[in-house]
Design a protein around this motif. Structure first.
Motif, PDB file in Angstrom:
ATOM      1  N   SER A 198       0.822  -1.212   0.000  1.00 36.21           N
ATOM      2  CA  SER A 198       0.000   0.000   0.000  1.00 36.21           C
ATOM      3  C   SER A 198       0.853   1.258   0.000  1.00 36.21           C
ATOM      4  N   GLN A 199       1.993   1.217   0.693  1.00 37.58           N
ATOM      5  CA  GLN A 199       2.879   2.385   0.701  1.00 37.58           C
ATOM      6  C   GLN A 199       3.367   2.725  -0.688  1.00 37.58           C
ATOM      7  N   VAL A 200       3.876   1.716  -1.391  1.00 39.81           N
ATOM      8  CA  VAL A 200       4.421   1.952  -2.727  1.00 39.81           C
ATOM      9  C   VAL A 200       3.330   2.438  -3.668  1.00 39.81           C
ATOM     10  N   LEU A 201       2.162   1.823  -3.605  1.00 39.54           N
ATOM     11  CA  LEU A 201       1.076   2.210  -4.499  1.00 39.54           C
ATOM     12  C   LEU A 201       0.550   3.597  -4.187  1.00 39.54           C
ATOM     13  N   GLN A 202       0.389   3.901  -2.899  1.00 39.92           N
ATOM     14  CA  GLN A 202      -0.113   5.225  -2.527  1.00 39.92           C
ATOM     15  C   GLN A 202       0.873   6.326  -2.901  1.00 39.92           C
ATOM     16  N   ALA A 203       2.169   6.018  -2.834  1.00 37.87           N
ATOM     17  CA  ALA A 203       3.200   7.002  -3.192  1.00 37.87           C
ATOM     18  C   ALA A 203       3.438   7.055  -4.698  1.00 37.87           C
TER      19      ALA A 203
END
Length: 339
Positions: A198-203
């Motif tokens: 989720s971190q990579v996708l949200q960023a």
């Protein structure tokens, strides 16, 4: 009493304290605070943003007739080492650490399980990558934490694409180092789990090449020390503790935004990342029985790592489960909850 909070983690910094499914080299830290009252003390192994946080948020730490002494661990393997050493009576981990603990002959017993989606278990590629399918990973470099749930997901995803680990350049990196390598373009892909996904996708720093849906079992476990299970008073406390965890999981599904706010505050995750992870992974988990299909699924993981030479001997996973707390829970093959 709440244990002392650790310093919050910033966006895209190491978050090993969060992860129940991870493996590899990680250290443990213990807390000394307790909840409840009474003559029986249950030593519970936890991870940041884990069981204590969700039980407290759901109001399930009230009216405890036994004490819970919380100990904080950075990942599943050291937590299970503590269970084996009887320093911890019970703790929560993902689907792979118990397999490696069993392979090491540890004294552990899986006593409870949850089944969720595997959408958060993903192989990620950088935003500008030309890769569009897992079969294109042949000859490419892939970062993964050795012995983690992501390691098995990578093996299974490659197999589904007609490849093996020998067809890719595996870089065994823990999440902090893998993230740095991913962001700097030193690896072509990264096999990892939520909340990193989720971190990579949200960023907007990467995208999903494939997920674990259909190739991994989506299970997470509560694992107890056999010695604690032989103690009638501790066994009774464990039964009550597991019932509270099950109610708390229902609360998470019904209060996703509220839980995301609590989880974000407890871990330092940005709220948007926490909510994405809750919706994709955390809220989908349902409590299921420790049954024969579960044992068979974990046996497949054990056999895979034995064949790879990462577990030194044949493991009979059925020797490491205790189904006494199943009650009327649905089978482990029950579909995850949907939002």
């Amino acid at each position: 009493m709440r244990r002392r909070r650790l310093l919050p983690a910033a966006l895209l910094l190491p978050l090993s304290l969060l992860v129940t499914s991870c493996g590899g080299d990680a250290t443990a830290g213990t807390g000394t605070d307790t909840d409840g009252s009474g003559s029986v003390t249950l030593a519970v192994g936890d991870q940041k943003g884990g069981s204590e946080a969700v039980l407290r948020a759901a109001g399930e730490l009230k009216n405890l007739k036994y004490r819970i002494k919380w100990s904080t661990f950075t990942s599943g393997p050291p937590l299970l080492e503590a269970v084996n050493a009887r320093a911890v009576d019970i703790g929560g981990v993902g689907n792979t650490p118990p397999v490696f603990a069993a392979g090491a002959g540890s004294k552990i017993a899986v006593v409870a399980a949850q089944h969720g989606t595997s959408l958060g278990d993903a192989i990620l590629v950088p935003k500008g990558s030309k890769l569009t399918a897992p079969k294109q990973l042949k000859g490419r470099s892939v970062a993964v934490a050795q012995g983690s749930s992501a390691h098995y997901q990578l093996v299974a995803s490659l197999k589904a694409a007609g490849l093996t680990l020998k067809d890719v350049k595996v870089k065994y990196l823990q999440p902090a180092d893998a993230l740095a390598a991913f962001n700097s373009g030193k690896v072509d892909a990264w096999a990892v789990w939520d909340p990193y996904t989720s971190q990579v996708l949200q960023a907007k720093q990467g995208r999903v090449l494939t997920t674990g849906e259909g190739v991994t079992n989506g299970l997470a476990f509560q694992v107890a020390a056999p010695g604690a299970l032989r103690d009638p008073k501790k066994a009774a406390a464990i039964k009550d503790y597991l019932a509270r965890l099950r109610r708390a999981q229902v609360w998470v599904h019904d209060h996703q935004q509220e839980w995301a706010k609590v989880w974000a505050k407890d871990t330092g995750l940005p709220y948007e990342v926490a909510l994405a992870s809750v919706r994709r992974t955390n809220s989908t988990r349902v409590s299921v029985a420790v049954d024969k299909p579960l044992v068979a699924s974990e046996q497949q993981i054990a056999d895979t790592f034995t064949a790879l030479g990462l577990i030194p001997k044949k493991v009979d996973f059925g020797d490491f489960v205790d189904p006494r707390f199943n009650g009327d829970l649905p089978p482990s093959t029950t579909a995850p909850a949907r939002n």
